[in-house]
Scaffold this motif. Structure first.
Motif, PDB file in Angstrom:
ATOM      1  N   UNK A 115      92.220  68.931  18.126  1.00 39.34           N
ATOM      2  CA  UNK A 115      93.475  68.812  17.380  1.00 39.34           C
ATOM      3  C   UNK A 115      94.371  70.050  17.513  1.00 39.34           C
ATOM      4  N   UNK A 116      93.834  71.154  17.999  1.00 41.32           N
ATOM      5  CA  UNK A 116      94.672  72.350  18.199  1.00 41.32           C
ATOM      6  C   UNK A 116      94.819  72.671  19.687  1.00 41.32           C
ATOM      7  N   UNK A 117      94.418  71.734  20.541  1.00 37.19           N
ATOM      8  CA  UNK A 117      94.456  71.975  21.994  1.00 37.19           C
ATOM      9  C   UNK A 117      95.855  72.226  22.524  1.00 37.19           C
ATOM     10  N   UNK A 170      91.781  76.731  14.878  1.00 35.40           N
ATOM     11  CA  UNK A 170      91.341  75.813  13.820  1.00 35.40           C
ATOM     12  C   UNK A 170      91.341  76.544  12.480  1.00 35.40           C
ATOM     13  N   UNK A 171      90.827  77.766  12.472  1.00 35.54           N
ATOM     14  CA  UNK A 171      90.783  78.521  11.212  1.00 35.54           C
ATOM     15  C   UNK A 171      92.201  78.747  10.683  1.00 35.54           C
ATOM     16  N   UNK A 172      93.131  79.119  11.597  1.00 32.75           N
ATOM     17  CA  UNK A 172      94.519  79.372  11.176  1.00 32.75           C
ATOM     18  C   UNK A 172      95.150  78.095  10.629  1.00 32.75           C
ATOM     19  N   UNK A 188      80.953  66.510  10.430  1.00 39.90           N
ATOM     20  CA  UNK A 188      81.974  67.496  10.815  1.00 39.90           C
ATOM     21  C   UNK A 188      81.359  68.892  10.943  1.00 39.90           C
ATOM     22  N   UNK A 189      81.854  69.642  11.908  1.00 46.25           N
ATOM     23  CA  UNK A 189      81.350  71.004  12.125  1.00 46.25           C
ATOM     24  C   UNK A 189      82.351  71.981  11.536  1.00 46.25           C
ATOM     25  N   UNK A 190      81.824  72.943  10.774  1.00 46.06           N
ATOM     26  CA  UNK A 190      82.686  73.946  10.156  1.00 46.06           C
ATOM     27  C   UNK A 190      82.667  75.199  11.031  1.00 46.06           C
ATOM     28  N   UNK A 191      83.780  75.472  11.702  1.00 45.31           N
ATOM     29  CA  UNK A 191      83.808  76.596  12.639  1.00 45.31           C
ATOM     30  C   UNK A 191      83.831  77.949  11.935  1.00 45.31           C
ATOM     31  N   UNK A 239      97.633  72.828   7.606  1.00 44.30           N
ATOM     32  CA  UNK A 239      98.104  71.870   8.626  1.00 44.30           C
ATOM     33  C   UNK A 239      96.968  70.988   9.121  1.00 44.30           C
ATOM     34  N   UNK A 240      95.758  71.500   9.003  1.00 49.35           N
ATOM     35  CA  UNK A 240      94.600  70.789   9.550  1.00 49.35           C
ATOM     36  C   UNK A 240      93.561  70.582   8.449  1.00 49.35           C
TER      37      UNK A 240
END
Ligand code: SAM
Length: 355
Positions: free
Chosen positions: A158-160, A227-229, A193-196, A235-236
């Motif tokens: 999703x952030x690609x 993803x963290x940002x 879901x994986x939590x980065x 936004x995510x």
């Protein structure tokens, strides 16, 4: 369903051949060496694998082979004293062979057994964002787009659009798709879901990338930051959800955002669903898309129905499908980790016309 080492030999042999074909002989060597040790009843490898998998059921033919490799790499990435640190760690190039002695020490190293018992091989391939980024080109104007990624894993795809990619057309020319600024809200759904932000989970996902695939690791590391940002900015949102509840979620988001276009994405997901879940899922999502002509698109990176060999002899096992209200369009063909992407521009233009 297989347990313990039942049926492992044939699966590991097939996977070893696949690793060689993909330029990762070191993993082929891990598997063939393990098989030799199992056949000879030598060292700890046979007993550890038997013990680890005695109560686990495996349905996919490559699951155990990949799990063995990733469980070792996970330890090698964390500890430079790992017996295979140089061969399958961060700086490894995917080449070379392992010895029986190295493998015997590696199987007993750190938490390898724990990973073999409880972890699942999971990927999150950033380059697959081309699937939803191509779909976004169906929408004109600056109006908002909500992207919903089904089977999102950690949300990296999703952030690609915010990460440098190296996609090329079949003729070698670069494919440039910039940041999708209209996608101000992005949702990722997954049953696991994986939590980065969790270093253990992030490390495992990285360990599931094969040694020597440095571009993938680099993109993944960038995605972790993005993803963290994006999560911190609101936004995510990545949520736990099974496939059977996903279409209801899509409908809810569409109702809550009447002014937004709805882009549903799924990459390497639908082909994993069992038929009794896949059939109603496809029907419901198809009905949603049909009911929203012009406003909604469903994009998927899926198994190619008939794998196509393009110029240069490249065989593409996957295709990008865009489903719009009136019909489905196969707009591109590529590998599962897209780098060369053969876009069918005529079909993409048809998918863009108002439906
Ligand atoms: C092969 S991974 C692909 C992940 C990501 N879409 C990508 O392309 O990198 C498949 C994902 O689908 C999820 N998944 C599989 N079956 C599911 C189901 N029935 N419900 C929800 N998620 C599921 C898995 O947990 C996994 O994260």
């Amino acid at each position: 369903m297989a347990r313990g080492l039942v049926g492992f030999r044939e699966q590991a042999e097939n996977q070893a051949k696949f690793f060689v074909s993909r330029g990762i002989p070191i993993y082929a060597s891990v598997l063939t060496t393990a098989l030799e040790m199992i056949a000879a009843g030598e060292g700890h490898v046979p007993s550890v694998l038997e013990e680890a998998w005695k109560d686990r059921e495996f349905s996919s033919p490559y699951e155990r082979a990949l799990l063995l490799c990733a469980s070792m790499r996970f330890e090698a990435l964390r500890d430079s004293s790992h017996p295979l640190a140089e061969k399958i760690g961060d700086d490894a190039d995917g080449q070379g062979r392992v010895t029986r002695e190295e493998l015997d020490r590696a199987i007993d190293f750190g938490r390898t057994l724990d990973s073999l018992v409880r972890r699942f091989v999971q990927t999150n391939e950033v380059s697959r964002s081309i699937t939803w980024q191509l779909a976004a080109t169906c929408f004109e104007g600056d109006g908002p787009i909500v992207v919903i990624d089904l089977g999102t894993s950690a949300g990296a795809t999703l952030v690609g659009d915010r990460i440098a990619q190296n996609w090329q057309a079949a003729d070698g020319s670069p494919i440039v798709l910039g940041e999708e600024k209209r996608a101000r809200k992005r949702y990722g759904l997954d049953r696991r879901p994986v939590d980065l932000a969790d270093s253990d989970q992030e490390g495992w996902l990285r360990a599931c990338i094969w040694p020597g695939q440095r571009d993938r690791v680099l993109r993944f590391r960038r995605a972790v930051e993005e993803v963290k940002k994006a999560k911190a900015a609101g936004e995510l949102v990545v949520s736990k959800m099974g496939a059977e509840d996903m279409v209801a979620f899509v409908r809810q988001i569409a109702n809550e955002n009447p002014g937004a276009r709805i882009l549903v994405a799924e990459t390497a997901f639908i082909d994993y669903l069992p038929p009794d879940i896949r059939a109603p899922f496809e029907k419901d999502l198809g009905d949603f898309i049909s009911a929203h002509p012009g406003r909604a698109v469903w994009s998927g990176l899926e198994d190619a129905l008939a794998p196509v060999t393009e110029g240069g002899g490249k065989r593409f096992p996957a295709e990008i499908r865009l489903r719009r209200a009136s019909r489905m369009h196969v707009v591109a063909r590529c590998e599962w980790h897209p780098s060369v992407v053969a876009i069918d521009h005529a079909e993409l233009a048809k998918a863009r016309t108002p439906h």
